[in-house]
Design an enzyme around this catalytic site. Structure first.
Site, short mmCIF file in Angstrom:
data_model
loop_
_atom_site.label_atom_id
_atom_site.label_comp_id
_atom_site.label_asym_id
_atom_site.label_seq_id
_atom_site.Cartn_x
_atom_site.Cartn_y
_atom_site.Cartn_z
N HIS A 610 137.16 98.27 71.70
CA HIS A 610 137.73 97.96 70.39
C HIS A 610 139.15 97.41 70.52
O HIS A 610 140.14 98.08 70.20
CB HIS A 610 137.70 99.20 69.49
N HIS A 614 137.30 91.98 70.99
CA HIS A 614 136.16 92.30 70.12
C HIS A 614 136.36 91.67 68.73
O HIS A 614 135.40 91.13 68.16
CB HIS A 614 136.01 93.81 69.99
N HIS A 650 138.80 93.78 60.89
CA HIS A 650 137.83 94.85 60.66
C HIS A 650 138.01 96.06 61.58
O HIS A 650 137.52 97.15 61.26
CB HIS A 650 136.40 94.30 60.80
N ASP A 651 138.70 95.91 62.72
CA ASP A 651 138.93 97.05 63.61
C ASP A 651 140.40 97.20 63.99
O ASP A 651 140.72 97.81 65.03
CB ASP A 651 138.08 96.92 64.89
N ASP A 781 129.34 92.16 63.90
CA ASP A 781 130.04 93.30 64.52
C ASP A 781 129.26 93.84 65.71
O ASP A 781 129.86 94.34 66.67
CB ASP A 781 130.24 94.39 63.47
#
Length: 887
Positions: A610, A614, A650-651, A781
């Site tokens: 992560h 990514h 998103h992360d 994802d």
């Protein structure tokens, strides 16, 4: 003021006293003389003085003397009155005299058993002593002190007659000397009567000397005695014994007697009732159950449910699902097919409730069953009974005989139920239907309620087979987890089980004292980053790689290497420029560049998976999907911009640990977000916080409020969709709302414009656009298994290493290990990839491919799955064969 006793003479010559409230005399006199008994002027002729009452109970008597010795001496004096002797040889019934000469009345006691509140009358005691002595006197005065009603019997016959009349709770039998009567024979004769099952019988046995061996109590127990009492004439000792019996055996027997009322209610209940043990051994069935199933209770009680024939109309796993549910202590109710003794299958509405008993364990299961009727005759029968339900007591009792109500009819025709008079006392079925009426009359109606009502209405005139199928539909719709699959035990596949536990739960349990706090790398200083002024200013090696960024086979790891682990900045500039993001947001390229730099700086490069690589990979997949014709035709420009921004953030600030880990560790974020979608909520909140706090990187500063709010909600919705606990909900909604309607349209229409019409219809429904955006970012994802094999292998190694690190830390901190199979010493990476593909990837990408048409991805997925299967068959636990690693 005392009440005179009424003396009665039995046919056997036994005389005993009953309560009487008819006398108001201020004093009582009892004169007993040779051959004649005088009681308040009533003369009773007897044969001799020895034939005076064998059982006699008085309501008033003299105060007990200070000790047994003097009282015994006084009793032997020749001049002692017969009245005194009679008083001493008799027992207290209702009133006793205290030391201050006031009269006391034995009071009733309230006892609670479950929800029942019972009133226990004063205890009655029967003393069976052939001769009067200090021991009988001790129990006499002990009864007086405790407020018990007491009778004394001298012979076995009078004792049995007295017990059959009064049903005393406690019987004390003199077992010290067999010269006068056999105490064990008396006990057996009493035990042979039905009332004795709730009576405690006490044997008074001789005191043993210190050197004498203690006798066994087994002969007493075999004769029917419950306890033994060593000879002790002390009133206190006798009192203590009686009081212990009252609060022990008598109180317990009183509660058991109350169960007779409950069983009477069960026997007359119109619903079939079955009670089983925790091992499903039948313990009780009521007459209604016998009538429904065609068995006699003698054929059922003592048998296991598995011994009885089963209907073949139930789903194969229904019984297992029911058992799994009720063994967790939860109540189950639904439709079940039972099989009668004749072999006929009958549809039942069953409600099974676990009953917790000793040790907090489930000790019984109680099942209520009623027939589910579907024919028109039963509907008409129900209607006639419903109309007559409140016409009076007779009609109400008749309605109880009507055992089979049509549930579908009740669901529709509810006005007649609510219009009934509230003055009458409704029966249980009436209350149930009234509750349903109130639910259906609610002004705020949820969509699922409308669906259920429509199905109920459709059942009204449906054939039995259709109605039964719709019943099954209703049963499913009434569950809470509509989109989560019901899995069997995964003991044979711990990899799948651990993936589900680790990815689809927000945490197992909170442990105090283990706080996991990760550092937020919120460093807004970007001077150390070499940032290109425009996309055209990037180094040639990077630009050459980015020329291929529109291909699905684009190698993100090569970009990671040449950008010194900053692929998100460079790839973001290229993709955002291609989709006109700066133009849509009305922001400069410098602002967009600063924003990308800031977001990437807040990804943790120390994470093996992560990290910003990514994020860049998900951004690349999202851009690839947005170029597909059907996706592009279904979404607006705002949707495209929102999707690209959501993929980028998103992360952000991901700690390299799962939600379950954070919840178990009691992290600050888990507390902040109430253990719900912890990381996903944090990613969006932090991204917006960092964006708007610095004007240099605020890409939203130039758009109007309404557009910003719409864009912000779309971004938040997509990032939250990446949370895995809602995985199956999103996939199933997409299939049912997008795939299936589109397949129907394509089947029914073969015109050239049919595909355009499909996408146009989707654009007309914002909810459908939302489902597409959610599905798109979800697939982006977790698209690693659909990448070329070398990329897929690299991602598998990285995610496994991150899970290994989490397991290591969980063990160090003493936290629950969320995914035990991800132990770096024992884990099989091929097995974990196979489980992940089987459980999460295949169905989702089949659905996405059916919409977006992605043959290249599906081919990669098949090749990669074959690779992992081959490694697993060869018992290889790493991402490659050892020979390949050496090369």
């Amino acid at each position: 003021m005392g009440c005179a006793p009424s003396i009665h003479v039995s046919q056997s010559g036994v005389i005993y006293c009953r309560d009487s409230d008819e006398s108001n005399s201020s004093h009582q006199t009892t004169t007993i003389s040779q051959g004649t008994t005088t009681l308040h002027g009533l003369f009773i002729k007897t044969d001799a003085a020895d034939s005076i009452p064998s059982v006699l109970a008085y309501q008033s008597r003299q105060q007990p003397p200070p000790s047994a010795g003097p009282r015994r001496k006084e009793r032997r004096e020749p001049g002692a009155s017969a009245r005194a002797r009679a008083t001493r040889c008799c027992g207290v019934e209702a009133e006793t005299q205290t030391s201050d000469s006031s009269v006391k009345q034995g009071s009733a006691t309230e006892v609670q058993i479950g929800p029942m509140r019972l009133t226990q009358d004063p205890i009655q005691v029967l003393l069976i002593f052939a001769k009067e002595d200090s021991q009988s006197d001790g129990f006499w005065w002990a009864c007086d002190r405790a407020g018990y009603r007491c009778n004394i019997a001298r012979t076995p016959e009078s004792a049995l007659e007295c017990f059959l009349d009064k049903h005393q709770e406690i019987i004390v039998i003199d077992h010290r000397n067999s010269r006068y009567f056999d105490a064990e024979d008396i006990c057996r004769s009493i035990r042979a009567t039905k009332p004795s099952e709730h009576t405690t019988i006490l044997a008074v046995v001789p005191r043993t000397s210190a050197d004498e061996e203690e006798a066994s109590v087994l002969p007493l127990l075999n004769a029917g005695f419950d306890r033994q009492f060593k000879e002790n004439s002390s009133i206190t000792a006798c009192y203590n014994e009686l009081v212990q019996i009252e609060h022990g055996e008598v109180r317990s027997q009183f509660k058991l007697r109350a169960c007779n009322a409950v069983f009477t209610a069960l026997d007359h209940c119109q619903e079939a009732i079955e009670i089983t043990s925790e091992d499903h051994v039948i313990q009780y069935v009521n007459p209604a159950f016998e009538r429904m199933m065609g068995y006699h209770k003698g054929e059922l009680i003592g048998k296991e449910l598995t011994e009885l024939p089963k209907s073949d109309k139930n789903c194969a796993d229904l019984v297992d699902n029911i058992n799994t549910f009720i063994k967790k202590g939860k109540e189950w109710q639904g439709v079940y097919y039972g099989r009668r003794k004749t072999g006929e299958s009958i549809q039942q509405h069953v409600k099974t409730t676990p009953v917790i008993g000793q040790g907090g364990k489930i000790r019984h299961f109680v099942s209520l069953k009623r027939l589910h009727c579907t024919n028109e005759n039963n509907k008409q029968l129900y209607k006639s009974h419903r109309d007559e339900k409140y016409t009076g007591d007779n009609s109400q009792s008749e309605s109880h005989s009507f055992k089979c109500k049509n549930r579908r009819k009740d669901s529709i025709d509810v006005k007649s139920v609510t219009s009934q008079s509230s003055d009458a006392a409704p029966s249980l079925p009436t209350r149930r239907y009234s509750s349903m009426a109130r639910i259906h009359s609610m002004t705020i109606e949820a969509p699922i309620t409308k669906v259920i009502n429509i199905i109920n209405a459709a059942q009204e005139n449906s054939p039995i087979t259709v109605a039964e199928a719709l019943d099954r539909v209703l049963e499913i719709l009434r569950t809470t987890e509509l989109y989560s699959p019901q899995l069997g035990t995964k003991d044979e596949d711990p990899h799948t089980s651990d993936l589900v536990g680790g990815l689809m739960t927000d945490g197992l349990r909170r442990l105090s004292g283990n706080e996991y706090v990760f550092s937020k790398n919120v460093n807004l200083s970007h001077s150390h980053l070499s940032v290109p002024n425009t996309i055209n200013d990037v180094p040639p090696c990077i630009a050459q790689l980015l020329d291929n960024e529109e291909s699905w086979d684009f190698n993100i790891f090569e970009l990671e290497a040449v950008t010194n682990k900053r692929p998100l900045l460079y790839l973001g500039l290229k993709i955002f420029a291609r989709f006109g993001v700066s133009e849509f947001l009305n922001c400069s390229e410098a602002t967009l560049r600063a924003w990308l730099q800031m977001i990437e700086a807040n990804y943790h490069s120390s994470n093996s998976y992560h990290n910003s690589t990514h994020a860049a990979d998900v951004l690349h997949a999202t851009a690839f999907f947005l170029r597909k014709e059907r996706v592009k035709g279904s979404l607006d420009h705002l949707d495209e911009v929102a999707a690209l921004i959501a993929a980028t953030i998103h992360d952000v600030d991901h700690p390299g640990r799962t939600n379950s880990f954070l919840c178990n560790a009691g992290s600050e974020l888990a507390v902040l977000y109430n253990d719900t979608a912890v990381l996903e909520s944090h990613h969006t909140a932090l991204a917006f916080q960092l964006t708007i706090k610095d004007s240099k990187c605020n890409i939203f500063k130039n758009i109007d409020r309404n557009r910003y709010r719409t864009l912000r909600q779309a971004i938040i919705d997509m990032v939250l969709a990446t949370e895995m606990t809602k995985h199956f909900e999103h996939v199933n909604k997409f299939v049912n709302s997008i795939n299936k309607p589109m397949a129907s349209e394509e089947t029914s229409s073969h015109s050239e414009g049919s595909d355009c019409e499909c996408t146009a219809n989707i654009k007309n429904f914002p909810d459908n656009q939302t489902l597409i955006k959610r599905m798109m970012i979800k697939c982006a994802d977790v698209a690693n298994p659909c990448r070329p094999l070398e990329l897929c292998i690299e991602w598998a190694g990285r995610i496994s290493e991150e899970y290994f690190a989490q397991t290591d830390e969980e063990k160090r901190q003493g936290l629950p290990v969320v995914m035990p199979v991800f132990d770096r010493n024992t884990c099989s990476i091929p097995k974990s990839q196979i489980s992940f593909i089987d459980y999460f990837i295949t169905d989702m990408f089949d659905a996405w491919d059916a919409f977006a048409h992605l043959p290249v991805l599906m081919q990669h997925l098949a090749n990669n799955y074959k690779h992992w299967k081959t490694l697993d068959e060869l018992k290889c636990k790493s991402v490659r064969l050892p020979s390949e690693n050496n090369n």
